[in-house]
Design a protein around this motif. Sequence first.
Motif, PDB file in Angstrom:
ATOM      1  N   ALA A 352      46.263  45.907  45.977  1.00 17.52           N
ATOM      2  CA  ALA A 352      45.366  46.862  45.315  1.00 17.52           C
ATOM      3  C   ALA A 352      44.317  46.078  44.527  1.00 17.52           C
ATOM      4  CB  ALA A 352      46.154  47.806  44.409  1.00 17.52           C
ATOM      5  N   PRO A 353      43.400  45.406  45.216  1.00 17.39           N
ATOM      6  CA  PRO A 353      42.430  44.550  44.508  1.00 17.39           C
ATOM      7  C   PRO A 353      41.529  45.320  43.555  1.00 17.39           C
ATOM      8  CG  PRO A 353      41.825  44.813  46.817  1.00 17.39           C
ATOM      9  CD  PRO A 353      43.198  45.381  46.663  1.00 17.39           C
ATOM     10  N   GLY A 354      41.093  46.516  43.945  1.00 12.88           N
ATOM     11  CA  GLY A 354      40.234  47.312  43.073  1.00 12.88           C
ATOM     12  C   GLY A 354      40.925  47.707  41.787  1.00 12.88           C
ATOM     13  N   TRP A 359      41.530  46.718  35.995  1.00 10.83           N
ATOM     14  CA  TRP A 359      42.481  46.434  34.923  1.00 10.83           C
ATOM     15  C   TRP A 359      42.001  45.260  34.067  1.00 10.83           C
ATOM     16  CZ3 TRP A 359      45.986  47.421  31.581  1.00 10.83           C
ATOM     17  CH2 TRP A 359      46.812  46.423  31.057  1.00 10.83           C
ATOM     18  N   TYR A 360      41.617  44.177  34.721  1.00  6.53           N
ATOM     19  CA  TYR A 360      41.140  43.018  33.956  1.00  6.53           C
ATOM     20  C   TYR A 360      39.797  43.311  33.287  1.00  6.53           C
ATOM     21  CZ  TYR A 360      44.785  39.737  35.294  1.00  6.53           C
ATOM     22  OH  TYR A 360      46.000  39.088  35.419  1.00  6.53           O
TER      23      TYR A 360
END
Length: 490
Positions: A352-354, A359-360
């Motif tokens: 879930a890269p997006g 989040w970061y």
Amino acid sequence: MWRLTPHCAASGLLSRVHHDHQITVQPHLIRLTMEASKKLKAPPFQATAQRMSRHWRAVLLFVTLFALLLRAYFAFSAIVDHPIRGDAIQYVTAAWNMVHRQVFSIAPPNNPVVVGDSYRDPGYPCFLAGWLFLFGNVGEKWYLAILATQALLGALTIPLLLSALRHHLPEHWLLGAGLLMAIWPHSVTACIYLLSETLFAFLCSLSLFLLSLALDRKGYLWPILCGLSFGAAALTNAALIPFALLLAAGLHRLRYLDRRSALAFAAAGLLLPAAWQVRNMQLPATNETSGGRALVNFVQGSWPEYHSSWRAYVGGDPAAKRMQEQILEEANLLRERPASGAKAMVKRFQQAPGRYFLWYLSKPMRLWGWDIQIGQGDIYIYPTLNSPFSYNPLLRALAAICHAFNPFLMLFAAWGCLTSLQRKTDANGIMTAMALMVLYITLIYSVLQAEPRYAIPFRGVEVLLAAIGASQACLWLKRYRRPTITKLDN
């Protein structure tokens, strides 16, 4: 060119005359100035400076006493439910072992053999050990002495920070910032916990104050003292270890420090942490190190579910318990087999890269947010009873106002960071240092855990940067609203 004139020589005023870019002062005007100064008890500009100095000292004293009384009132009114808990257990244990066994270790006191470790940073345990040495054992007198000392240290952070920026902000802005620092709830409540936040805040404020002196005065004494203070702060929180070196390089690059002063500052800043690392290299190999703890924080901070699952886990939720076990399993894998642990984290990010990108991206706002996540919540780290912020109407109102103002404080502080870094004046070094400190801490804890508790030591710097941003915004508004005169054609 600057030239003294007969009209202004007695008062010490200067009138500017442009000619060949040279400074010329007539000899008879110098004699006139000296004779006039003998006749006057104190020149007007000197008397004005003395009045300003007395007024500034009165402002500092008022704000400091106000902050001290508020913190003392809270410290001796609120009650922490089992104050030696969580991280405080390890701090107190390390202090007890230092005093009674002459070993720095978080091993339980009842262990027959205690082996030194480096899991916790030594700054705060040494602070606790000093009072423990005086009182002999952990007890009520020892605890009250800690509370009183932390209330004092918390109050002293304010005059140190205000003095660092005395010549860079108007006095009314400094007074407003000092009052906001005095009443800010997180800074007040932190004084009652056996945690390092208050001591760390004091050492960071002292370091910035000494840095302001190092930037304004010649010689190597102040850069060395400033570096040693940053080193002591780094021994209280290892996240600050590289900052002195980076700051010295940055200030030299921006020409705020000459090469020798920057080297003295950097060397002094690394001296204490380097000595501690030499001690740690002689310990037996183990995972219970500060580096291992940082890896655990890195893994925990990479999970968006960590904080919410922790709170649910404390409440007895079995699903949250499984989530916490999964996070701990990945952290242990990274500590024991770094390559396998890194692959597991990358695989999780790829699913879930997006989601992880967002989040970061949100972590800086979470760091400078309001609600403490790992703890009781709101402005409290540990369960706190009889808090004046709960039953005192005035303090409840102040806490509500600060809560509502917190997002705007973040925005003004961000604007203050930008304006401090963009200005190119010789007097801007301390403002640049404060901006770099906030940006550095935001980056570090965005990589690790973005928890409002970790921003508490830097709330004072955040308030000052917000004052810088707000003052610049007001200046620009005045310029925008200033009427312009247009020429009318006949």
